[in-house]
Motif scaffolding. Structure first.
Motif, PDB file in Angstrom:
ATOM      1  N   ARG A   1       7.946  15.165 -14.766  1.00 33.07           N
ATOM      2  CA  ARG A   1       7.793  15.680 -13.428  1.00 33.07           C
ATOM      3  C   ARG A   1       6.569  15.608 -12.895  1.00 33.07           C
ATOM      4  O   ARG A   1       6.345  15.158 -11.814  1.00 33.07           O
ATOM      5  N   LEU A   2       5.478  15.836 -13.492  1.00 31.86           N
ATOM      6  CA  LEU A   2       4.425  15.903 -12.959  1.00 31.86           C
ATOM      7  C   LEU A   2       3.877  14.270 -12.728  1.00 31.86           C
ATOM      8  O   LEU A   2       3.174  13.929 -11.509  1.00 31.86           O
ATOM      9  N   ALA A   3       4.423  13.594 -13.369  1.00 29.43           N
ATOM     10  CA  ALA A   3       4.032  12.091 -13.197  1.00 29.43           C
ATOM     11  C   ALA A   3       4.612  11.546 -11.828  1.00 29.43           C
ATOM     12  O   ALA A   3       3.845  10.565 -11.162  1.00 29.43           O
ATOM     13  N   ALA A   4       5.607  12.039 -11.513  1.00 34.81           N
ATOM     14  CA  ALA A   4       6.184  11.538  -9.985  1.00 34.81           C
ATOM     15  C   ALA A   4       5.310  12.294  -9.020  1.00 34.81           C
ATOM     16  O   ALA A   4       4.906  11.269  -8.120  1.00 34.81           O
ATOM     17  N   ASP A   5       4.633  13.393  -9.005  1.00 40.08           N
ATOM     18  CA  ASP A   5       3.749  13.879  -8.219  1.00 40.08           C
ATOM     19  C   ASP A   5       2.634  12.916  -8.150  1.00 40.08           C
ATOM     20  O   ASP A   5       2.030  12.820  -7.021  1.00 40.08           O
ATOM     21  N   VAL A   6       1.963  12.700  -9.222  1.00 37.54           N
ATOM     22  CA  VAL A   6       1.007  11.947  -9.567  1.00 37.54           C
ATOM     23  C   VAL A   6       0.997  10.734  -8.732  1.00 37.54           C
ATOM     24  O   VAL A   6      -0.013  10.188  -8.081  1.00 37.54           O
ATOM     25  N   ALA A   7       1.976   9.972  -9.259  1.00 38.81           N
ATOM     26  CA  ALA A   7       2.089   8.559  -8.642  1.00 38.81           C
ATOM     27  C   ALA A   7       2.176   8.467  -7.205  1.00 38.81           C
ATOM     28  O   ALA A   7       1.787   7.827  -6.642  1.00 38.81           O
ATOM     29  N   THR A   8       2.885   9.573  -6.602  1.00 35.34           N
ATOM     30  CA  THR A   8       3.011   9.632  -5.182  1.00 35.34           C
ATOM     31  C   THR A   8       1.872   9.967  -4.627  1.00 35.34           C
ATOM     32  O   THR A   8       1.370   9.104  -3.448  1.00 35.34           O
ATOM     33  N   ALA A   9       1.153  10.748  -4.998  1.00 35.22           N
ATOM     34  CA  ALA A   9      -0.127  11.300  -4.476  1.00 35.22           C
ATOM     35  C   ALA A   9      -1.241  10.147  -4.238  1.00 35.22           C
ATOM     36  O   ALA A   9      -1.864   9.892  -3.400  1.00 35.22           O
ATOM     37  N   ASP A  10      -1.364   9.405  -5.761  1.00 37.48           N
ATOM     38  CA  ASP A  10      -2.120   8.251  -5.568  1.00 37.48           C
ATOM     39  C   ASP A  10      -1.827   7.274  -4.463  1.00 37.48           C
ATOM     40  O   ASP A  10      -2.734   6.519  -4.030  1.00 37.48           O
ATOM     41  N   GLN A  11      -0.657   7.026  -4.410  1.00 41.74           N
ATOM     42  CA  GLN A  11      -0.120   5.783  -3.318  1.00 41.74           C
ATOM     43  C   GLN A  11      -0.507   6.283  -1.910  1.00 41.74           C
ATOM     44  O   GLN A  11      -0.593   5.586  -1.063  1.00 41.74           O
ATOM     45  N   LEU A  12      -0.147   7.575  -1.564  1.00 45.95           N
ATOM     46  CA  LEU A  12      -0.434   8.008  -0.420  1.00 45.95           C
ATOM     47  C   LEU A  12      -1.892   7.921   0.183  1.00 45.95           C
ATOM     48  O   LEU A  12      -2.169   7.818   1.297  1.00 45.95           O
ATOM     49  N   GLU A  13      -2.881   7.579  -0.740  1.00 44.18           N
ATOM     50  CA  GLU A  13      -4.172   7.197  -0.230  1.00 44.18           C
ATOM     51  C   GLU A  13      -4.347   5.847   0.397  1.00 44.18           C
ATOM     52  O   GLU A  13      -5.108   5.485   1.073  1.00 44.18           O
ATOM     53  N   ARG A  14      -3.346   4.874   0.176  1.00 41.99           N
ATOM     54  CA  ARG A  14      -3.202   3.576   0.544  1.00 41.99           C
ATOM     55  C   ARG A  14      -2.212   3.582   1.845  1.00 41.99           C
ATOM     56  O   ARG A  14      -2.445   2.843   2.771  1.00 41.99           O
ATOM     57  N   ILE A  15      -0.904   3.961   1.602  1.00 41.68           N
ATOM     58  CA  ILE A  15       0.318   3.623   2.444  1.00 41.68           C
ATOM     59  C   ILE A  15       0.821   5.209   2.662  1.00 41.68           C
ATOM     60  O   ILE A  15       1.207   5.656   1.806  1.00 41.68           O
ATOM     61  N   ALA A  16       0.994   5.404   3.849  1.00 37.15           N
ATOM     62  CA  ALA A  16       1.670   6.658   4.388  1.00 37.15           C
ATOM     63  C   ALA A  16       3.013   6.675   4.168  1.00 37.15           C
ATOM     64  O   ALA A  16       3.914   5.774   4.932  1.00 37.15           O
ATOM     65  N   LEU A  17       3.552   7.356   3.098  1.00 36.95           N
ATOM     66  CA  LEU A  17       4.960   7.336   2.664  1.00 36.95           C
ATOM     67  C   LEU A  17       5.765   8.655   3.348  1.00 36.95           C
ATOM     68  O   LEU A  17       5.463   9.779   2.618  1.00 36.95           O
ATOM     69  N   PRO A  18       6.279   8.467   4.369  1.00 40.22           N
ATOM     70  CA  PRO A  18       6.957   9.758   4.728  1.00 40.22           C
ATOM     71  C   PRO A  18       7.722  10.721   3.687  1.00 40.22           C
ATOM     72  O   PRO A  18       8.323  10.153   2.639  1.00 40.22           O
ATOM     73  N   ARG A  19       7.602  12.083   3.699  1.00 34.46           N
ATOM     74  CA  ARG A  19       8.393  12.757   2.716  1.00 34.46           C
ATOM     75  C   ARG A  19       9.938  12.668   2.659  1.00 34.46           C
ATOM     76  O   ARG A  19      10.383  12.781   1.797  1.00 34.46           O
ATOM     77  N   ARG A  20      10.443  12.020   3.716  1.00 38.53           N
ATOM     78  CA  ARG A  20      11.842  11.861   3.773  1.00 38.53           C
ATOM     79  C   ARG A  20      12.147  10.885   2.772  1.00 38.53           C
ATOM     80  O   ARG A  20      13.547  10.487   2.562  1.00 38.53           O
ATOM     81  N   PHE A  21      11.196   9.993   2.582  1.00 37.26           N
ATOM     82  CA  PHE A  21      11.419   8.943   1.601  1.00 37.26           C
ATOM     83  C   PHE A  21      10.761   9.226   0.213  1.00 37.26           C
ATOM     84  O   PHE A  21      11.266   8.972  -0.825  1.00 37.26           O
ATOM     85  N   SER A  22       9.641   9.723   0.178  1.00 36.05           N
ATOM     86  CA  SER A  22       9.029   9.937  -1.117  1.00 36.05           C
ATOM     87  C   SER A  22       9.860  11.099  -2.010  1.00 36.05           C
ATOM     88  O   SER A  22       9.997  10.843  -3.188  1.00 36.05           O
ATOM     89  N   LEU A  23      10.580  12.062  -1.368  1.00 31.67           N
ATOM     90  CA  LEU A  23      11.126  13.036  -2.183  1.00 31.67           C
ATOM     91  C   LEU A  23      12.420  12.259  -2.786  1.00 31.67           C
ATOM     92  O   LEU A  23      12.730  12.325  -4.058  1.00 31.67           O
ATOM     93  N   PRO A  24      13.328  11.446  -2.207  1.00 34.89           N
ATOM     94  CA  PRO A  24      14.315  10.916  -2.542  1.00 34.89           C
ATOM     95  C   PRO A  24      14.184   9.840  -3.682  1.00 34.89           C
ATOM     96  O   PRO A  24      14.589   9.483  -4.912  1.00 34.89           O
ATOM     97  N   MET A  25      12.777   9.118  -3.491  1.00 32.38           N
ATOM     98  CA  MET A  25      12.175   8.358  -4.420  1.00 32.38           C
ATOM     99  C   MET A  25      12.020   9.010  -5.936  1.00 32.38           C
ATOM    100  O   MET A  25      12.528   8.412  -6.897  1.00 32.38           O
ATOM    101  N   GLN A  26      11.558  10.125  -5.565  1.00 29.76           N
ATOM    102  CA  GLN A  26      10.828  10.790  -7.004  1.00 29.76           C
ATOM    103  C   GLN A  26      12.446  11.238  -7.701  1.00 29.76           C
ATOM    104  O   GLN A  26      12.440  11.289  -8.745  1.00 29.76           O
TER     105      GLN A  26
END
Length: 419
Positions: free
Chosen positions: A291-316
């Motif tokens: 579970r934590l890895a999903a948050d880590v991978a998402t947070a790292d990526q948000l520094e480069r590309i703005a991924l809206p929550r409506r897409f990041s949550l289903p992705m996880q």
């Protein structure tokens, strides 16, 4: 629109991608107009017009659901009467108007600097773009390094258009890209998100991915995924991405919808696997690491590309459900089948199976499970649990491994372990 502008005494031309696509027997989806009329003059001619933009002042003329973008000819040089602002070599505002020749020279690629004239039904070419289109070449107008520094996203446009058109990026245009890829870090994350959708959801996703890799751009956009791909000896992680992007291209060609959440689940899957492996190596329990890895991978990526929550949550959710596909507990099976992301997660499992061949038993079980009625599935699960724990006999007649102890996730702790 062209005729109304011309009748009002202005020069007006169809320009850019529409002309280019028509020359290569394509079907343009958007039509842009270039004119010597100012945005305010355009608005006075069309009541269905609205002016937009700060960096580039544009007129949008609306016809129902269709929008025709109208731009005033722009010039490269400012005599002080225009509206131009440069910060650290990047153009942040560019509203200096000029002639059609000026406008052609300031466009990005020669293939986009072609103008269709209604007065004699000709194509006007001021940069050699017509010959480049015929030869299938992407060529920047002007000095490549300077043009990329003005707008680093041009590097992504070069790759995207080359993939879309089947063109080759001319050597001098391609040469500076790997050395200047880091400039994408200065681009707005929201703009990069939109560019990713254009790159990967326009029907040429595989070619775009390969182009980004070839020119050193993928590692700048998705650094953790790129690092994971480099260290994945089997190559299965890359095969998951390529297989998924190929399916995306097929869906786009068939007019079927593609979710950005699924797209980013593909592109960031290697980063997720890398984060999970790193957390488990640090001694974190597997279920927590998943579970934590999903948050880590998402947070790292948000520094480069703005991924809206409506897409990041289903992705996880797509990632986390991969861990649930090895479970045969009756309650978990029914819960998984009723999950709103089941179909997307199962499609993702199919990609993993195609890439590594290690998930065949799970694929067969869930294919059968979703085709059975509730009573049939319940009876099958109870029968299998009675014969051996809570894990059923597979379609091939081979029994699965005993259930892991509490504290380990169902299936492999590392989703990439067999990939």
């Amino acid at each position: 629109m062209l005729y109304r502008l011309r009748e009002a005494g202005f020069g007006a031309y169809l320009v850019g991608g529409a002309v280019r696509d028509l020359l290569v027997a394509g079907n343009p989806k958007d039509f842009d107009v270039a004119t010597d009329a100012t945005p305010e003059q355009i608005k006075n001619l069309f009541r269905n017009c609205r002016l937009i933009g700060r960096r580039f002042r544009l007129a949008h003329v609306v016809f129902g659901r269709e929008i025709i973008e109208v731009a005033t000819f722009r010039a490269n040089t400012d005599d002080g009467t225009g509206d131009r602002e440069v910060e650290n070599g990047m153009l942040v505002r560019d509203n200096v108007y000029g002639s059609i020749e000026d406008d052609a020279i300031r466009r990005d690629f020669t293939c986009n600097a072609l103008y269709y004239a209604i007065e004699d039904f000709s194509v006007r070419d001021y940069t050699g773009g017509f010959e480049d289109v015929q030869a299938g070449i992407m060529r920047l107008i002007g000095e490549p390094e300077q043009r990329y520094r003005e707008d680093p996203v041009r590097m992504l446009r070069a790759v995207r258009l080359a993939a879309k058109l089947g063109f080759t990026i001319e050597p001098a245009t391609a040469a500076p890209i790997p050395q200047l890829a880091h400039l994408l870090g200065d681009a707005a994350p929201a703009r990069l998100f939109e560019e990713m959708l254009k790159l990967f959801l326009s029907g040429h996703a595989v070619a775009s991915f390969e182009g980004l890799e070839q020119h050193g751009l993928f590692a700048e956009l998705f650094p953790e995924s790129a690092a994971a791909l480099r260290t994945n000896r089997s190559g299965a992680l890359r095969r998951v991405i390529v297989e998924g992007l190929a399916n995306t291209d097929t869906r786009v060609a068939a007019g079927e919808p593609v979710s950005p959440a699924f797209l980013f689940a593909l592109l960031l899957w290697p980063a997720y696997c890398r984060a999970m492996a790193r957390l488990q190596k640090q001694g974190m329990p597997a279920e927590e690491a998943v579970r934590l890895a999903a948050d880590v991978a998402t947070a790292d990526q948000l520094e480069r590309i703005a991924l809206p929550r409506r897409f990041s949550l289903p992705m996880q959710e797509i990632w986390l459900m991969q861990m649930r596909f090895a479970s045969r507990q009756k309650r978990r099976v029914f819960r998984t089948l009723s999950h709103p992301r089941f179909r997307a997660a199962f499609d993702f499992l199919l990609l993993r199976q195609a890439a590594s061949g290690e998930h065949g038993q799970d694929v067969v079980f869930w294919q059968q499970a979703r085709e059975q009625s509730g009573r049939e599935l319940e009876a099958s699960l109870e029968s299998s649990a009675g014969s051996r724990g809570d894990l059923p006999v597979t379609a091939e007649g081979a029994r699965r491994a005993p259930r892991r102890r509490r504290g380990s996730p169902a299936g492999s702790a590392d989703p990439a372990a067999a990939e």
